[in-house]
Design a protein around this motif. Structure first.
Motif, PDB file in Angstrom:
ATOM      1  N   TYR A 288      10.509   3.500   1.217  1.00 28.46           N
ATOM      2  CA  TYR A 288      10.340   4.931   1.050  1.00 28.46           C
ATOM      3  C   TYR A 288      10.985   5.406  -0.250  1.00 28.46           C
ATOM      4  O   TYR A 288      11.927   4.789  -0.750  1.00 28.46           O
ATOM      5  CB  TYR A 288      10.966   5.696   2.232  1.00 28.46           C
TER       6      TYR A 288
ATOM      7  N   SER B 292       8.585  -1.076   5.797  1.00 28.18           N
ATOM      8  CA  SER B 292       8.210   0.021   4.910  1.00 28.18           C
ATOM      9  C   SER B 292       9.310   0.340   3.918  1.00 28.18           C
ATOM     10  O   SER B 292      10.493   0.186   4.201  1.00 28.18           O
ATOM     11  CB  SER B 292       7.897   1.282   5.717  1.00 28.18           C
TER      12      SER B 292
ATOM     13  N   TYR C 226       4.229   3.408  -8.234  1.00 22.45           N
ATOM     14  CA  TYR C 226       3.909   2.095  -7.678  1.00 22.45           C
ATOM     15  C   TYR C 226       5.123   1.508  -6.969  1.00 22.45           C
ATOM     16  O   TYR C 226       6.249   1.661  -7.442  1.00 22.45           O
ATOM     17  CB  TYR C 226       3.515   1.120  -8.798  1.00 22.45           C
TER      18      TYR C 226
ATOM     19  N   LEU D  26       7.311   9.372  -0.584  1.00 23.31           N
ATOM     20  CA  LEU D  26       6.370   8.269  -0.758  1.00 23.31           C
ATOM     21  C   LEU D  26       6.710   7.148   0.209  1.00 23.31           C
ATOM     22  O   LEU D  26       7.885   6.913   0.531  1.00 23.31           O
ATOM     23  CB  LEU D  26       6.424   7.730  -2.189  1.00 23.31           C
ATOM     24  N   SER D  27       5.685   6.448   0.653  1.00 25.02           N
ATOM     25  CA  SER D  27       5.859   5.294   1.533  1.00 25.02           C
ATOM     26  C   SER D  27       5.115   4.107   0.965  1.00 25.02           C
ATOM     27  O   SER D  27       4.106   4.268   0.276  1.00 25.02           O
ATOM     28  CB  SER D  27       5.329   5.603   2.935  1.00 25.02           C
ATOM     29  N   CYS D  28       5.606   2.936   1.286  1.00 26.20           N
ATOM     30  CA  CYS D  28       4.952   1.704   0.860  1.00 26.20           C
ATOM     31  C   CYS D  28       5.027   0.741   2.033  1.00 26.20           C
ATOM     32  O   CYS D  28       6.126   0.382   2.476  1.00 26.20           O
ATOM     33  CB  CYS D  28       5.633   1.123  -0.364  1.00 26.20           C
TER      34      CYS D  28
ATOM     35  N   VAL E  14       0.844  -1.190   0.000  1.00 24.67           N
ATOM     36  CA  VAL E  14       0.000   0.000   0.000  1.00 24.67           C
ATOM     37  C   VAL E  14       0.878   1.239   0.000  1.00 24.67           C
ATOM     38  O   VAL E  14       1.637   1.467   0.952  1.00 24.67           O
ATOM     39  CB  VAL E  14      -0.941   0.031   1.211  1.00 24.67           C
ATOM     40  N   GLU E  15       0.764   2.023  -1.068  1.00 23.24           N
ATOM     41  CA  GLU E  15       1.542   3.250  -1.197  1.00 23.24           C
ATOM     42  C   GLU E  15       0.780   4.429  -0.605  1.00 23.24           C
ATOM     43  O   GLU E  15      -0.456   4.443  -0.581  1.00 23.24           O
ATOM     44  CB  GLU E  15       1.856   3.566  -2.669  1.00 23.24           C
ATOM     45  N   SER E  16       1.536   5.429  -0.180  1.00 24.61           N
ATOM     46  CA  SER E  16       0.951   6.686   0.281  1.00 24.61           C
ATOM     47  C   SER E  16       1.977   7.786   0.101  1.00 24.61           C
ATOM     48  O   SER E  16       3.150   7.515  -0.181  1.00 24.61           O
ATOM     49  CB  SER E  16       0.523   6.589   1.754  1.00 24.61           C
ATOM     50  N   GLY E  17       1.528   9.020   0.267  1.00 28.29           N
ATOM     51  CA  GLY E  17       2.440  10.147   0.231  1.00 28.29           C
ATOM     52  C   GLY E  17       2.421  10.956  -1.047  1.00 28.29           C
ATOM     53  O   GLY E  17       3.105  11.978  -1.149  1.00 28.29           O
TER      54      GLY E  17
ATOM     55  N   THR F  85       0.154   5.576  -6.121  1.00 29.80           N
ATOM     56  CA  THR F  85      -0.160   6.880  -5.539  1.00 29.80           C
ATOM     57  C   THR F  85       0.239   7.944  -6.554  1.00 29.80           C
ATOM     58  O   THR F  85       1.302   7.856  -7.169  1.00 29.80           O
ATOM     59  CB  THR F  85       0.560   7.078  -4.188  1.00 29.80           C
TER      60      THR F  85
END
Length: 123
Positions: A79, A77, A94, A20-22, A5-8, A118
């Motif tokens: 990054y 995680s 991705y 970005l984080s995963c 799950v990616e975010s940021g 993201t």
């Protein structure tokens, strides 16, 4: 079942930064090769950065010196610190992983597990 799950992602101006984080479920980062990829509308997916289990890294020429890939095995995680962003960096980003890949690689076909992406927009 591995889930990434990616975010940021977000919108920034040229020259700005994003991180970005995963986060992965059911995946041990320390034993996997991990990568960040991106795809802009109408373009093929391209490798951005990769890091393997020995922490060796590989970067696309277009981002070298601006992007930094890293992992936190305790937090499971991945990054991607992105600095000095340019409009051409705009894309869906991705994260990907595969335990069978030994060395960092930007070849997307070797990765088995992918996140949903993201969006990064630079204007």
């Amino acid at each position: 079942h591995v889930q990434l799950v990616e975010s940021g992602g977000g919108s920034v101006q040229t020259g700005g930064s994003l991180a970005l984080s995963c986060v992965a479920a059911k995946l041990t980062y320390s034993s996997n090769c991990m990568g960040w990829f991106r795809q802009a509308p109408g373009k093929e997916r391209e490798g951005v950065a990769s890091i393997d289990s020995l922490s060796s890294t590989r970067y696309a020429a277009s981002v070298k010196g601006r992007f930094t890939i890293s992992t936190d095995n305790v937090k499971n995680s991945l990054y991607l610190q992105m600095n000095n962003l340019k409009p051409e960096d705009s894309a869906m980003y991705y994260c990907a992983a595969d335990p069978r890949v030994v060395s960092a690689t930007l070849e997307d076909w070797v990765y088995s597990f992918w996140g949903q992406g993201t969006q990064v927009t630079v204007s």
